[in-house]
Write a protein that holds these residues in place. Structure first.
Motif, PDB file in Angstrom:
ATOM      1  N   SER A 412       0.808  -1.221   0.000  1.00 20.85           N
ATOM      2  CA  SER A 412       0.000   0.000   0.000  1.00 20.85           C
ATOM      3  C   SER A 412       0.840   1.269   0.000  1.00 20.85           C
ATOM      4  O   SER A 412       0.280   2.369  -0.078  1.00 20.85           O
ATOM      5  N   VAL A 413       2.172   1.152   0.130  1.00 22.97           N
ATOM      6  CA  VAL A 413       3.015   2.338   0.220  1.00 22.97           C
ATOM      7  C   VAL A 413       4.157   2.252  -0.782  1.00 22.97           C
ATOM      8  O   VAL A 413       4.553   1.165  -1.204  1.00 22.97           O
ATOM      9  N   SER A 414       4.659   3.411  -1.165  1.00 23.66           N
ATOM     10  CA  SER A 414       5.831   3.494  -2.032  1.00 23.66           C
ATOM     11  C   SER A 414       6.966   4.063  -1.205  1.00 23.66           C
ATOM     12  O   SER A 414       7.103   5.278  -1.048  1.00 23.66           O
ATOM     13  N   SER A 415       7.785   3.177  -0.638  1.00 27.09           N
ATOM     14  CA  SER A 415       8.815   3.590   0.318  1.00 27.09           C
ATOM     15  C   SER A 415      10.000   2.641   0.222  1.00 27.09           C
ATOM     16  O   SER A 415       9.866   1.438   0.481  1.00 27.09           O
ATOM     17  N   THR A 416      11.161   3.177  -0.130  1.00 28.92           N
ATOM     18  CA  THR A 416      12.356   2.330  -0.157  1.00 28.92           C
ATOM     19  C   THR A 416      12.752   1.915   1.256  1.00 28.92           C
ATOM     20  O   THR A 416      13.377   0.867   1.435  1.00 28.92           O
ATOM     21  N   ARG A 417      12.370   2.716   2.261  1.00 28.25           N
ATOM     22  CA  ARG A 417      12.765   2.377   3.633  1.00 28.25           C
ATOM     23  C   ARG A 417      12.095   1.098   4.120  1.00 28.25           C
ATOM     24  O   ARG A 417      12.688   0.337   4.889  1.00 28.25           O
ATOM     25  N   VAL A 418      10.858   0.855   3.684  1.00 29.02           N
ATOM     26  CA  VAL A 418      10.205  -0.399   4.068  1.00 29.02           C
ATOM     27  C   VAL A 418      10.987  -1.578   3.496  1.00 29.02           C
ATOM     28  O   VAL A 418      11.213  -2.585   4.179  1.00 29.02           O
ATOM     29  N   GLY A 419      11.428  -1.440   2.240  1.00 30.67           N
ATOM     30  CA  GLY A 419      12.248  -2.487   1.653  1.00 30.67           C
ATOM     31  C   GLY A 419      13.559  -2.687   2.399  1.00 30.67           C
ATOM     32  O   GLY A 419      14.008  -3.825   2.608  1.00 30.67           O
ATOM     33  N   ASP A 420      14.167  -1.580   2.828  1.00 28.08           N
ATOM     34  CA  ASP A 420      15.413  -1.684   3.596  1.00 28.08           C
ATOM     35  C   ASP A 420      15.193  -2.458   4.893  1.00 28.08           C
ATOM     36  O   ASP A 420      15.998  -3.314   5.277  1.00 28.08           O
ATOM     37  N   ARG A 421      14.089  -2.165   5.584  1.00 29.40           N
ATOM     38  CA  ARG A 421      13.819  -2.843   6.856  1.00 29.40           C
ATOM     39  C   ARG A 421      13.501  -4.327   6.634  1.00 29.40           C
ATOM     40  O   ARG A 421      13.853  -5.172   7.458  1.00 29.40           O
ATOM     41  N   LEU A 422      12.833  -4.640   5.519  1.00 31.20           N
ATOM     42  CA  LEU A 422      12.554  -6.043   5.221  1.00 31.20           C
ATOM     43  C   LEU A 422      13.850  -6.813   4.962  1.00 31.20           C
ATOM     44  O   LEU A 422      13.973  -7.989   5.327  1.00 31.20           O
TER      45      LEU A 422
END
Length: 452
Positions: A412-422
């Motif tokens: 639901s979001v466009s965020s590279t930081r979420v990918g980094d945390r994953l």
């Protein structure tokens, strides 16, 4: 030249571009000429030194405009610390940065260099030490009269952008905020206003820059994000004593960015500078969020006693909040955010004392259970942190449930930081004892972060 990392040919091209923007198409510098300036001490003819200074400002990603004196091409004195923080200089720097940003795309190399260590601390020091009562300049081209009602509308628009960032991530709306920042900064150059309105306008510019910087950070463009946040800090200084709060928030953003990039020592320096600069403000959410961030920095650095002290200070400051209307830049730090942050600190402390993982699970679950539904990105972060705590506690099935929730929210979001945390969660799972659940969790994470 060393800071820019640019070749002589690239510098020559940049000088020619600056000259052309000033209507001087007769200036045609080449790489051999740049080499002679640097290696043989030749001095370029006027007005080339100023064009060279402007070119190197962009190539170095400096948070202020260089002058020919800075480059040794003038008999005048070099720049003093804090020079370039005047209202006129801040307006010029923001307009230049936003114009350039608006015409770039994903293939354009980043213009701004990420500052670290002493260089970053030096860049923020003037906010602490420069006087708050520097006069605002007369408009370059006097236009309409600006009033406080206009500033209120700017704040309302900024709040709307912040809500979009929380719900959908920074990448989708980033350039819209950059355009708004350019337009509002242009008002500071062309409108007339009273002293109170002028200071309020610069506070509004600072807040817009904080949103532009945070969205840019969320999109993974970290040098440009840092530059926006530093420019916002300079605008906050021009807001006078009314800019202390938003200035503290901008330093908080810079510190959070440093933490995300793995620069915990820089983050701690920045948050402590923010605490010093806002020490005269009453206790409340800003003090609580700064203490909470300080606790996280100490946890990353392994100083558990200081982590516990700062967490207690954050809880006390939040309890002392007066209940007065909260600026939108501070409203996000509520009890849910405090509990999740405290839980993340406990998770980090569990590296040294494994038994603290259970306390981390309790606090993170308590926080995310009270998150507003529209804080989609924060909820994704919460469940990633919860999954990591479950892995640390040896509960892979519970970690898998939290991972599934985080992956659903990520869509639901466009965020590279979420990918980094994953990716951090994936590394945590990789180090865990192998089992079917762990393997399945990792496969789903990699499918989301590295789609074919």
């Amino acid at each position: 030249m060393r800071l820019s990392g640019a070749s002589y040919e690239r510098v020559a091209k940049a000088v020619n571009e600056v000259a052309a923007s000033h209507g001087r198409h007769d200036v045609q510098t080449d790489s051999s000429r740049v080499s002679r300036w640097i290696n043989k001490g030749e001095r370029p003819r006027q007005p080339v030194p100023e064009y060279l200074a402007q070119a190197l400002t962009k190539l170095c990603g400096q948070p202020y405009e260089l002058t020919s004196a800075d480059l040794g091409f003038s008999s005048s004195r070099p720049r003093r610390a804090g020079e370039g923080w005047s209202a006129r200089a801040v307006v010029a720097a923001i307009l230049d940065t936003t114009r350039s940003d608006a015409v770039t795309d994903d293939r354009t190399p980043p213009r701004a260099r990420l500052l670290r260590g002493a260089e970053l601390v030096t860049a923020v020091q003037p906010w602490l030490h420069l006087p708050d009562d520097e006069p605002l300049p007369e408009p370059a081209k006097p236009g309409r009269q600006l009033g406080l009602s206009d500033v209120d509308r700017i704040h309302a628009t900024t709040s709307a952008f912040r809500r979009l960032d929380n719900e959908h991530g920074g990448a989708l709306s980033r350039l819209a905020v950059v355009g708004q920042l350019q337009e509002v900064t242009h008002l500071a150059r062309t409108c007339t206003f009273t002293e109170d309105t002028g200071r309020a306008l610069f506070a509004a510019v600072a807040e817009l820059a904080s949103v532009a910087g945070w969205m840019t950070h969320d999109a993974g463009v970290h040098g440009e994000a840092q530059r926006y946040l530093l420019l916002g800090l300079q605008a906050a200084k021009q807001a006078g004593r009314h800019g202390a709060g938003i200035g503290g928030h901008l330093l908080n953003c810079l510190a959070r960015q440093a933490n995300h990039l793995g620069h915990a020592e820089d983050a701690l320096e920045l948050v402590q500078a923010a605490q010093y600069g806002t020490r005269k403000l009453p206790p409340g959410r800003l003090r609580a969020l700064l203490c909470s961030l300080e606790a996280r920095c100490h946890a990353v650095l392994g100083d558990i006693a200081e982590m516990e002290r700062a967490t207690a200070a954050a809880e006390a400051a939040l309890a002392a909040d007066s209940g007065e209307p909260t600026p939108s830049w501070a409203a996000w730090f509520d009890a849910a955010e405090f509990h999740v942050t405290a839980g993340v600190c406990e998770f980090l402390a569990a590296e040294h004392v494994p038994a603290r993982a259970e306390r981390a699970i309790t606090l993170i679950a308590q926080g995310t259970g009270h998150r507003p539904a529209e804080r989609v990105r924060s909820r994704a972060f919460d469940h990633i942190a919860l999954a990591r705590a479950y892995v640390r506690a040896g509960e892979p099935e519970a970690a898998d449930v939290a991972t599934s929730t985080a992956l659903a929210l990520m869509g639901s979001v466009s965020s590279t930081r979420v990918g980094d945390r994953l990716q951090e969660l994936d590394a945590e799972l990789k180090a865990a004892p192998l089992g079917g659940t762990v393997v399945e969790s990792r496969e789903r994470i990699r499918a989301a972060v590295y789609p074919q």
